[in-house]
Write a protein that holds these residues in place. Structure first.
Motif, PDB file in Angstrom:
ATOM      1  N   ILE A  19      20.085  55.792 -32.378  1.00  0.00           N
ATOM      2  CA  ILE A  19      21.339  55.811 -31.626  1.00  0.00           C
ATOM      3  C   ILE A  19      22.544  55.919 -32.570  1.00  0.00           C
ATOM      4  CG2 ILE A  19      22.832  54.333 -30.209  1.00  0.00           C
ATOM      5  CD1 ILE A  19      20.212  53.274 -28.867  1.00  0.00           C
ATOM      6  N   GLY A  20      22.497  55.181 -33.677  1.00  0.00           N
ATOM      7  CA  GLY A  20      23.614  55.213 -34.636  1.00  0.00           C
ATOM      8  C   GLY A  20      23.823  56.603 -35.205  1.00  0.00           C
ATOM      9  N   VAL A  39      20.851  50.406 -44.460  1.00  0.00           N
ATOM     10  CA  VAL A  39      20.065  49.971 -45.624  1.00  0.00           C
ATOM     11  C   VAL A  39      19.074  51.050 -46.039  1.00  0.00           C
ATOM     12  CG1 VAL A  39      20.196  47.455 -45.419  1.00  0.00           C
ATOM     13  CG2 VAL A  39      18.551  48.712 -44.013  1.00  0.00           C
ATOM     14  N   SER A  66      23.639  42.106 -42.628  1.00  0.00           N
ATOM     15  CA  SER A  66      23.428  40.649 -42.583  1.00  0.00           C
ATOM     16  C   SER A  66      24.188  39.947 -43.717  1.00  0.00           C
ATOM     17  CB  SER A  66      21.938  40.317 -42.645  1.00  0.00           C
ATOM     18  OG  SER A  66      21.419  40.637 -43.916  1.00  0.00           O
ATOM     19  N   ALA A  92      23.709  48.469 -35.874  1.00  0.00           N
ATOM     20  CA  ALA A  92      22.444  48.151 -36.564  1.00  0.00           C
ATOM     21  C   ALA A  92      21.734  47.024 -35.834  1.00  0.00           C
ATOM     22  CB  ALA A  92      22.723  47.746 -38.009  1.00  0.00           C
ATOM     23  N   MET A 142      26.748  47.191 -29.989  1.00  0.00           N
ATOM     24  CA  MET A 142      25.549  47.687 -29.314  1.00  0.00           C
ATOM     25  C   MET A 142      24.765  46.510 -28.741  1.00  0.00           C
ATOM     26  SD  MET A 142      24.517  50.587 -28.367  1.00  0.00           S
ATOM     27  CE  MET A 142      25.434  51.675 -29.469  1.00  0.00           C
ATOM     28  N   LYS A 161      21.350  39.706 -28.122  1.00  0.00           N
ATOM     29  CA  LYS A 161      22.065  40.659 -27.269  1.00  0.00           C
ATOM     30  C   LYS A 161      22.901  39.934 -26.202  1.00  0.00           C
ATOM     31  CE  LYS A 161      20.632  44.325 -29.425  1.00  0.00           C
ATOM     32  NZ  LYS A 161      21.551  45.092 -30.284  1.00  0.00           N
ATOM     33  N   GLY A 188      19.154  51.056 -21.816  1.00  0.00           N
ATOM     34  CA  GLY A 188      17.772  50.777 -21.389  1.00  0.00           C
ATOM     35  C   GLY A 188      16.844  51.342 -22.451  1.00  0.00           C
TER      36      GLY A 188
HETATM   37  N1  NAD Z   1      16.190  52.429 -28.617  1.00  0.00           N
HETATM   38  C1  NAD Z   1      16.327  51.651 -27.549  1.00  0.00           C
HETATM   39  O1  NAD Z   1      15.592  51.775 -26.555  1.00  0.00           O
HETATM   40  C2  NAD Z   1      17.423  50.599 -27.507  1.00  0.00           C
HETATM   41  C3  NAD Z   1      17.670  49.954 -26.289  1.00  0.00           C
HETATM   42  C4  NAD Z   1      18.666  48.991 -26.217  1.00  0.00           C
HETATM   43  C5  NAD Z   1      19.413  48.688 -27.341  1.00  0.00           C
HETATM   44  N2  NAD Z   1      19.167  49.315 -28.510  1.00  0.00           N
HETATM   45  C6  NAD Z   1      19.989  48.932 -29.668  1.00  0.00           C
HETATM   46  O2  NAD Z   1      20.557  50.066 -30.275  1.00  0.00           O
HETATM   47  C7  NAD Z   1      20.758  49.816 -31.667  1.00  0.00           C
HETATM   48  C8  NAD Z   1      20.122  50.942 -32.466  1.00  0.00           C
HETATM   49  O3  NAD Z   1      18.731  50.952 -32.193  1.00  0.00           O
HETATM   50  P1  NAD Z   1      17.808  52.248 -32.392  1.00  0.00           P
HETATM   51  O4  NAD Z   1      16.855  52.254 -31.264  1.00  0.00           O
HETATM   52  O5  NAD Z   1      18.626  53.434 -32.694  1.00  0.00           O
HETATM   53  O6  NAD Z   1      16.971  51.746 -33.665  1.00  0.00           O
HETATM   54  P2  NAD Z   1      16.550  52.479 -35.012  1.00  0.00           P
HETATM   55  O7  NAD Z   1      15.511  51.575 -35.618  1.00  0.00           O
HETATM   56  O8  NAD Z   1      16.219  53.910 -34.782  1.00  0.00           O
HETATM   57  O9  NAD Z   1      17.891  52.385 -35.869  1.00  0.00           O
HETATM   58  C9  NAD Z   1      18.350  51.183 -36.367  1.00  0.00           C
HETATM   59  C10 NAD Z   1      19.020  51.456 -37.710  1.00  0.00           C
HETATM   60  O10 NAD Z   1      19.521  50.209 -38.199  1.00  0.00           O
HETATM   61  C11 NAD Z   1      19.221  50.129 -39.574  1.00  0.00           C
HETATM   62  N3  NAD Z   1      19.195  48.726 -39.998  1.00  0.00           N
HETATM   63  C12 NAD Z   1      18.225  47.799 -39.769  1.00  0.00           C
HETATM   64  N4  NAD Z   1      18.557  46.645 -40.383  1.00  0.00           N
HETATM   65  C13 NAD Z   1      19.751  46.847 -40.998  1.00  0.00           C
HETATM   66  C14 NAD Z   1      20.598  46.040 -41.792  1.00  0.00           C
HETATM   67  N5  NAD Z   1      20.274  44.779 -42.109  1.00  0.00           N
HETATM   68  N6  NAD Z   1      21.757  46.573 -42.263  1.00  0.00           N
HETATM   69  C15 NAD Z   1      22.086  47.865 -41.974  1.00  0.00           C
HETATM   70  N7  NAD Z   1      21.322  48.684 -41.228  1.00  0.00           N
HETATM   71  C16 NAD Z   1      20.160  48.171 -40.757  1.00  0.00           C
HETATM   72  C17 NAD Z   1      17.876  50.818 -39.734  1.00  0.00           C
HETATM   73  O11 NAD Z   1      17.640  51.214 -41.077  1.00  0.00           O
HETATM   74  C18 NAD Z   1      18.031  51.991 -38.772  1.00  0.00           C
HETATM   75  O12 NAD Z   1      18.583  53.123 -39.416  1.00  0.00           O
HETATM   76  C19 NAD Z   1      20.152  48.436 -31.936  1.00  0.00           C
HETATM   77  O13 NAD Z   1      21.179  47.461 -31.930  1.00  0.00           O
HETATM   78  C20 NAD Z   1      19.222  48.233 -30.762  1.00  0.00           C
HETATM   79  O14 NAD Z   1      19.004  46.867 -30.473  1.00  0.00           O
HETATM   80  C21 NAD Z   1      18.177  50.257 -28.628  1.00  0.00           C
END
Ligand code: NAD
Length: 262
Positions: A19-20, A39, A66, A92, A142, A161, A188
């Motif tokens: 998502i980022g 990271v 963190s 993140a 997020m 969350k 979702g």
């Molecule tokens: N994918 C989903 O279904 C979903 C649903 C609801 C919420 N979210 C939220 O969306 C956000 C992104 O999730 P995503 O699904 O894209 O996950 P993802 O794992 O694809 O991306 C997460 C990114 O965060 C980075 N990260 C992890 N720990 C870190 C740290 N300590 N410092 C800096 N970066 C760090 C990872 O390297 C990764 O690039 C999260 O907050 C997640 O909880 C995702």
């Protein structure tokens, strides 16, 4: 057509993937200077090179969200490079499934540090910078449908969350006088690489997720980036303190819906 974020500088944490990354790509295409923070340096740098290759402005800064010092360096580095900070997306996040009876203090605290404390500390540092610039700005946290719903084994994630939603409201209240809007997005099931393989390629998992998804499909990362763009732009100029749920209808659903076979 005029771009919606022309001249703005945006930090996106966790921008190396999922998502980022989608937010970083979309914001850059809409004219923002984008700072990708993560990271995962290899993926973060490659993503940044690709964005720059399209003729947009982007920079990668290694940041462990963190760590307060890393977040401070992220804000300083952004302002040094682009002169200001207008938008922060605290995105993140980590999610580890561990039964409630087994999760250790360290595992619980680690998830809160990455998912929640980071949004507090990053949001505070970003807001201080925005106030010092004369006010005005946007912060997006997020969240997740798991701020309101619950899944066994995800106690730390759900708590983090839920905390994001309340953090968003208090920040919005206190920062409104400084013309800083603070909102959250609660997706979702979104088809990032991980979800695509873990959920959609496993029939049992696919059925479980889609039976709770009235729209009958997972969301795309770009569909979350669209909501982030709306919240970051002047199109949402009178919205603050809200969590918007792009969830395919999950939160309104009691029980389940039928699932088609693929
Ligand atoms: N994918 C989903 O279904 C979903 C649903 C609801 C919420 N979210 C939220 O969306 C956000 C992104 O999730 P995503 O699904 O894209 O996950 P993802 O794992 O694809 O991306 C997460 C990114 O965060 C980075 N990260 C992890 N720990 C870190 C740290 N300590 N410092 C800096 N970066 C760090 C990872 O390297 C990764 O690039 C999260 O907050 C997640 O909880 C995702």
């Amino acid at each position: 057509m005029s771009k919606r974020l022309n001249g703005k500088t945006a930090i996106i944490t966790g921008a190396a993937s999922g998502i980022g990354l989608a937010c970083a790509q979309r914001f850059a295409a809409e004219g923002a200077n984008v700072v990708l923070a993560d990271v995962d340096d290899a993926r973060g740098k490659a993503a940044t090179r690709e964005i720059v290759g399209h003729g947009f402005n982007a920079q990668y800064l290694h940041t462990d969200v963190s760590q307060r010092q890393d977040l401070a360096s992220l804000i300083e580095g952004t302002v040094r490079h682009f002169g200001q900070l207008d938008i922060l997306i605290s995105n993140a996040g980590i999610a580890k499934t561990i039964p409630f009876l087994e999760i250790s203090d360290e595992e619980f605290e680690r998830t809160l540090a990455v998912n929640l404390n980071s949004a507090f500390i990053g949001g505070q540092l970003a807001a201080r910078q925005m106030v010092a610039q004369g006010g005005g700005g946007v912060i997006i946290n997020m969240s997740s449908v798991n701020a309101l719903l619950a899944i066994p084994g995800l106690v730390a994630y759900a708590v983090s969350k839920g905390g994001i939603n309340q953090l968003t409201k208090v920040m919005a209240l206190e920062l409104a006088p400084h013309r800083i809007r603070v909102n959250a997005i609660g997706p979702g099931t979104i088809l990032t690489e991980l979800a695509r393989s873990a959920v959609m390629e496993n029939e049992a998992a696919r059925k479980k997720v889609l039976s709770r998804t009235p729209m009958g499909r997972g969301g795309e990362p770009s569909e979350i980036a669209s909501v982030a763009l709306f919240l970051a732009s002047e199109d949402s100029s009178y919205i603050t303190g809200q969590t918007i749920y792009p969830d395919g209808g999950r939160l309104m659903l009691n029980y389940t819906v039928p699932v088609d076979t693929p």
